[in-house]
Structures are given as structure tokens and as C-alpha cells.
Design a protein around this motif. Structure first.
Motif, PDB file in Angstrom:
ATOM      1  N   VAL A  71      -4.119   9.259  -0.245  1.00 43.07           N
ATOM      2  CA  VAL A  71      -4.008   9.481  -1.689  1.00 43.07           C
ATOM      3  C   VAL A  71      -4.839  10.688  -2.107  1.00 43.07           C
ATOM      4  N   ASN A  97      -7.891  -0.983  -3.725  1.00 44.96           N
ATOM      5  CA  ASN A  97      -7.771  -1.362  -2.320  1.00 44.96           C
ATOM      6  C   ASN A  97      -8.495  -2.676  -2.037  1.00 44.96           C
ATOM      7  N   LEU A 132       2.863   8.760  -6.088  1.00 50.20           N
ATOM      8  CA  LEU A 132       2.316  10.091  -6.374  1.00 50.20           C
ATOM      9  C   LEU A 132       3.395  11.161  -6.244  1.00 50.20           C
ATOM     10  N   MET A 157      -4.819   4.503   3.525  1.00 50.58           N
ATOM     11  CA  MET A 157      -4.239   4.779   2.211  1.00 50.58           C
ATOM     12  C   MET A 157      -5.146   5.600   1.295  1.00 50.58           C
ATOM     13  N   ALA A 210      -3.119  13.872  -3.679  1.00 49.58           N
ATOM     14  CA  ALA A 210      -3.475  14.162  -5.074  1.00 49.58           C
ATOM     15  C   ALA A 210      -3.947  15.598  -5.233  1.00 49.58           C
ATOM     16  N   PHE A 267       1.198   3.303  -3.326  1.00 50.73           N
ATOM     17  CA  PHE A 267       0.133   4.181  -3.809  1.00 50.73           C
ATOM     18  C   PHE A 267       0.407   5.640  -3.429  1.00 50.73           C
ATOM     19  N   ILE A 268       1.131   5.832  -2.357  1.00 54.67           N
ATOM     20  CA  ILE A 268       1.456   7.182  -1.886  1.00 54.67           C
ATOM     21  C   ILE A 268       2.802   7.640  -2.433  1.00 54.67           C
ATOM     22  N   LEU A 295      -9.690   3.831  -7.150  1.00 52.77           N
ATOM     23  CA  LEU A 295      -8.765   3.641  -6.027  1.00 52.77           C
ATOM     24  C   LEU A 295      -9.320   2.621  -5.039  1.00 52.77           C
ATOM     25  N   SER A 326      -2.553   5.013  -9.286  1.00 54.55           N
ATOM     26  CA  SER A 326      -2.988   3.945  -8.383  1.00 54.55           C
ATOM     27  C   SER A 326      -3.025   2.600  -9.097  1.00 54.55           C
ATOM     28  N   ARG A 341       0.804  -1.228   0.000  1.00 54.00           N
ATOM     29  CA  ARG A 341       0.000   0.000   0.000  1.00 54.00           C
ATOM     30  C   ARG A 341       0.836   1.277   0.000  1.00 54.00           C
ATOM     31  N   PHE A 371      -4.573  10.647 -10.152  1.00 54.85           N
ATOM     32  CA  PHE A 371      -4.179   9.686  -9.118  1.00 54.85           C
ATOM     33  C   PHE A 371      -4.743   8.302  -9.400  1.00 54.85           C
TER      34      PHE A 371
END
Length: 238
Positions: free
Chosen positions: A81, A109, A27, A77, A85, A23-24, A105, A164, A20, A160
Motif C-alpha cells: 500500500v 491490519n 487504490l 499488504m 500510494a 486494500f491494494i 493502515l 484503507s 487484504r 491511502f
């Protein structure tokens, strides 16, 4: 990207795995904005087990993003995000487009939850794995492919949601390459989208750092051992 702790606005606390956290971090890497990534296992265990009133935000487990400029912290998460974003100008324009990007997104997940057997609450066995790989995963891949066909993904500018999808499937392909054939069969457009997004130089550098730091480690722990055992068994039967 690498960051000077004294000069960096954002700090991400996460386990020493991609999963996870990608995903951050992807970005920030895409926008080439410094992110201080704190992935020490002992430190994260201590932080997550601290009394709730002592935590920067009440949470059960990382990721946690700290914004030093505002003095705020976020867990979960998807929430992180969305926050990042907006700051990084990776939010699509228009109410429906933003809601659809969030939907994608959350699809990501949900698939992470399934592939990790609900964050390791159960281990994979042959019957459950066959149901997942033969039915659930193709269905999920079809959901993402149809989203691309309807142009909820892959448009300009990149949002995003696109990053993702790369964090989900690009990481899956890198860490569990046995599943690349599944993605190519059921979601060739998504495979191509991941290759395009992943070719961004700053993202390529971020992925290279993950490979250097973690090798092919994916979600970690007993659940990863269980997952790899299923894949190895599939390969032995081919």
C-alpha cells in the motif's frame, strides 16, 4: 480495473477473496490505473510454496505486487500500500500526516487479524466472539471514529488511509452485513466516510466486479465458516 496483460505495469497475486487484496486493488481502482489481478488458487499455492530463492520476493503468503516497469516485487499488504500510494499520488503531505496514515493502515491490519482470529490460527467460539463483538470491536470502531474526529481521516485530498478504511469497513459491510449496525452505532462518521469514498464511480465498478467474482465471500476457509456461524447465532437470538 480490468487490464491487458501485455500492457499492464502492475500485477497483484492474491487469493480469490477480497479481504487484504482490496486494500491494494481499491487504490488502483480509485486512480483508474490498470491492475492485473491473478487470483487463481492453485497458482498462488504453487508460488507461495516455491523455494525461497525462486520467489520474486521471499514471502510466506500473498498479496504480492509485481512492478513490471522496475522488475521489482513486494509482499506484505502495508508495504505494498505504501509503495502504490506513493506512485498513485495518494500519499498525504508532511511527515506526521504520512506516519498517521500508516498508523491507520496498521490499525486496519490489526483488526483484520482479530476478526480472522489471527489468519485462522483459531476458530471462533461463543465466549471469544462475545468478547470481540461486545468489547473489542466497539473499542476499535471508537479508535477509527476518534481518528476521523481529529481529522486524521476524511480530509481533502483523499489519501491511502481513507481508501484503507473503506477497504476494511466497506468490504465488511458488503460481505458481513450483520455487522453494519455495529458500525453505525459506534462509528457513524466512519460509516458515512465509507459511503462517500465508495460512491467514487471507479471504486463502485471495482466493488461490483468483486461481487460478481466472489459473491459475499470475505476471508475464506474454515475461519469464515466459523465467523458466519457466530453471526447466524447472534441473529437467531434477536
Amino acid at each position: 480495473m480490468s487490464a491487458n496483460p501485455e500492457e499492464t505495469r502492475f500485477q497483484l497475486d492474491y487469493w480469490p477473496i477480497p479481504f487484504r487484496g482490496s486494500f491494494i486493488s481499491f487504490l488502483f481502482a480509485y486512480r483508474e490505473v490498470p491492475l492485473l489481478e491473478c487470483s487463481g488458487l492453485d497458482e498462488n499455492v504453487a508460488l507461495k510454496n516455491a523455494p525461497l530463492h525462486e520467489q520474486s520476493v521471499p514471502y510466506i503468503g500473498p498479496p504480492v505486487l509485481h512492478d513490471r516497469q522496475t522488475g521489482t516485487s513486494l509482499s506484505q499488504m502495508p508495504a505494498i500500500v505504501l509503495y502504490a500510494a506513493d506512485i498513485l499520488d495518494l500519499m498525504p503531505k508532511g511527515s506526521f500526516a504520512r506516519a498517521m496514515a500508516l498508523k491507520i493502515l496498521m490499525d486496519c491490519n490489526d483488526l483484520l487479524m482479530e476478526i480472522s482470529r489471527y489468519n485462522g490460527s483459531d476458530m471462533w467460539d461463543r465466549d471469544a466472539w462475545r468478547e470481540f463483538r461486545d468489547a473489542r470491536l466497539p473499542r476499535w470502531l471508537g479508535v477509527f471514529e476518534e481518528s476521523l474526529r481529529r481529522e486524521y481521516l476524511g480530509r481533502t485530498p483523499v489519501s491511502f488511509a481513507d481508501i484503507s478504511v473503506f477497504a476494511l469497513f466497506g468490504t465488511l459491510i458488503r460481505c458481513l452485513p450483520q455487522l453494519e449496525s455495529d458500525i453505525l452505532e459506534h462509528a457513524p462518521g466512519i460509516h458515512a466516510l465509507c459511503e462517500r469514498i465508495g460512491a467514487t464511480p471507479s471504486l463502485r465498478r471495482c466493488v461490483a466486479r468483486q461481487r460478481e467474482n466472489y459473491g459475499e465471500l470475505y476471508c475464506g476457509g474454515l475461519i469464515e465458516k466459523s465467523l458466519r456461524a457466530m453471526l447466524a447465532d447472534d441473529e437467531s437470538k434477536r
